[in-house]
Write a protein that holds these residues in place. Structure first.
Motif, PDB file in Angstrom:
ATOM      1  N   ARG A  56     -18.352 -33.024  33.087  1.00 16.66           N
ATOM      2  CA  ARG A  56     -17.089 -32.430  32.661  1.00 16.66           C
ATOM      3  C   ARG A  56     -16.313 -32.037  33.909  1.00 16.66           C
ATOM      4  N   ASN A  57     -15.024 -32.222  33.904  1.00 21.20           N
ATOM      5  CA  ASN A  57     -14.223 -31.916  35.093  1.00 21.20           C
ATOM      6  C   ASN A  57     -13.958 -30.424  35.282  1.00 21.20           C
ATOM      7  N   GLY A  61     -18.520 -22.620  31.758  1.00 16.91           N
ATOM      8  CA  GLY A  61     -18.078 -21.254  31.501  1.00 16.91           C
ATOM      9  C   GLY A  61     -16.572 -21.131  31.379  1.00 16.91           C
ATOM     10  N   GLU A  62     -15.853 -22.193  31.782  1.00 14.05           N
ATOM     11  CA  GLU A  62     -14.390 -22.134  31.746  1.00 14.05           C
ATOM     12  C   GLU A  62     -13.797 -23.031  30.663  1.00 14.05           C
ATOM     13  N   TRP A  63     -14.657 -23.607  29.822  1.00 11.17           N
ATOM     14  CA  TRP A  63     -14.154 -24.446  28.732  1.00 11.17           C
ATOM     15  C   TRP A  63     -15.084 -24.343  27.528  1.00 11.17           C
ATOM     16  N   VAL A  64     -14.504 -24.513  26.368  1.00 12.31           N
ATOM     17  CA  VAL A  64     -15.249 -24.502  25.111  1.00 12.31           C
ATOM     18  C   VAL A  64     -14.586 -25.488  24.158  1.00 12.31           C
ATOM     19  N   ASP A  65     -15.375 -26.320  23.512  1.00 13.11           N
ATOM     20  CA  ASP A  65     -14.880 -27.179  22.437  1.00 13.11           C
ATOM     21  C   ASP A  65     -15.456 -26.666  21.124  1.00 13.11           C
ATOM     22  N   ALA A  66     -14.603 -26.212  20.230  1.00 13.96           N
ATOM     23  CA  ALA A  66     -15.058 -25.819  18.898  1.00 13.96           C
ATOM     24  C   ALA A  66     -15.233 -27.073  18.059  1.00 13.96           C
ATOM     25  N   LYS A  67     -16.182 -27.041  17.154  1.00 17.68           N
ATOM     26  CA  LYS A  67     -16.428 -28.176  16.258  1.00 17.68           C
ATOM     27  C   LYS A  67     -15.913 -27.806  14.871  1.00 17.68           C
ATOM     28  N   PRO A  68     -14.645 -28.167  14.573  1.00 16.85           N
ATOM     29  CA  PRO A  68     -14.065 -27.792  13.273  1.00 16.85           C
ATOM     30  C   PRO A  68     -14.970 -28.260  12.135  1.00 16.85           C
ATOM     31  N   LEU A  69     -15.242 -27.370  11.205  1.00 18.61           N
ATOM     32  CA  LEU A  69     -16.189 -27.678  10.145  1.00 18.61           C
ATOM     33  C   LEU A  69     -15.497 -28.239   8.914  1.00 18.61           C
ATOM     34  N   ASP A  70     -15.820 -29.483   8.583  1.00 14.47           N
ATOM     35  CA  ASP A  70     -15.451 -30.070   7.305  1.00 14.47           C
ATOM     36  C   ASP A  70     -16.565 -29.680   6.346  1.00 14.47           C
TER      37      ASP A  70
END
Length: 276
Positions: A56-57, A61-70
């Motif tokens: 990851r570039n 600790g400085e990025w987060v990807d949420a996984k939207p829940l279907d």
């Protein structure tokens, strides 16, 4: 809650949420990570040395990807897993399910809502965040099928601020442990990894939790200490004046002391303490 700037947050829908467990977590059917990345960004986190962080570039600790829940999709995935046999889930293995993004996104809460409808054999919720208290209602409904494992690596705020500055204060985690316990929810304190602490720490843990698991940098990073060495943890200990504590024997002595404060069978070391 945090001493550093908020992590950037994106949303990325996953193909699936349940992933077969392996390696250190053999013994579970699946791992479930509601987020990719972690805003707590602990300096010793073994995930820093895994591909998801290395390629990851942005710094860990400085990025987060949420996984939207279907919910319909996850409910279908969940029931398919249940149809195959006993389901045990480790949540989460490479992120914190109750990191700051969860305040708004509520991915973890919605996952638990689906689990409550058709409970697994067992799910462990591994976190270091007092936000888990928000979901006491769901955790109570899961009953004997759930255990909350709260990371408490030290009782010294000075150490916490040096090595995990964006993580919640120690006192808040201990309060959450007591609150969950009073609500009838199975809990444990995860001293994982053990950080420099005071002599009073074992007694404090014994008062706060009925069960404690301890781990260290040498046997608990999934690589026999190689990841921790690559992260420069020995050097960090030296800089903090604790170089003499950076040995496996430190954790062994701590476990022995804990056992003097707790009933037989209440203290675990390493993998065994995280198993279903």
């Amino acid at each position: 809650m945090a001493d550093s700037k908020p992590a950037s947050m994106k949303k990325k829908a996953p193909i699936r949420l349940l992933n077969p467990a392996s390696g250190y977590l053999t013994g579970y059917s699946y791992t479930l990570n509601p987020y990719t990345g972690c805003a707590f960004g602990c300096s010793y986190c073994y995930v820093r040395r895994m591909p998801i962080a290395l390629f990851r570039n942005e710094p860990w600790g400085e990025w987060v990807d949420a996984k939207p829940l279907d919910e319909a999709q996850f409910r279908k995935e969940w029931h398919k897993a249940l149809s195959k046999g006993e389901v045990t889930v480790f949540m989460s293995s490479a992120t914190d399910p109750y990191q700051p993004a969860e305040f708004k996104e509520q991915v973890t809460r919605r996952v638990l809502e689906v689990m409550v409808e058709a409970p697994p054999a067992f799910v462990i919720v591994q976190t270091r965040s007092p936000l888990v208290e928000r979901d006491i209602d769901l955790l109570q409904r899961l009953g004997a099928h759930v255990r909350v494992s709260m990371t408490v690596e030290t009782d010294l705020e000075s150490v916490r601020k040096e090595l995990t500055p964006a993580a919640p204060p120690i006192a808040a985690r201990l309060r959450a442990l007591r609150s969950l316990r009073e609500a009838g929810i199975a809990v444990q304190a995860a001293v994982s990894p053990l950080l420099p602490c005071s002599e009073a720490f074992p007694a404090l843990l014994a008062e706060a939790a009925p069960r404690v698991v301890v781990d260290d940098f040498f046997r608990g990073d999934g690589s026999n200490g190689k990841r921790s060495a690559q992260l420069g943890m020995a050097e960090r200990y030296g800089e903090l004046g604790h170089g003499e504590l950076y040995t496996p024997e430190t954790a062994d002595r701590f476990v022995d002391e804990l056992k003097r404060h707790m009933p037989e069978g209440a203290v675990y070391f390493g993998q065994a303490g995280f198993m279903p």
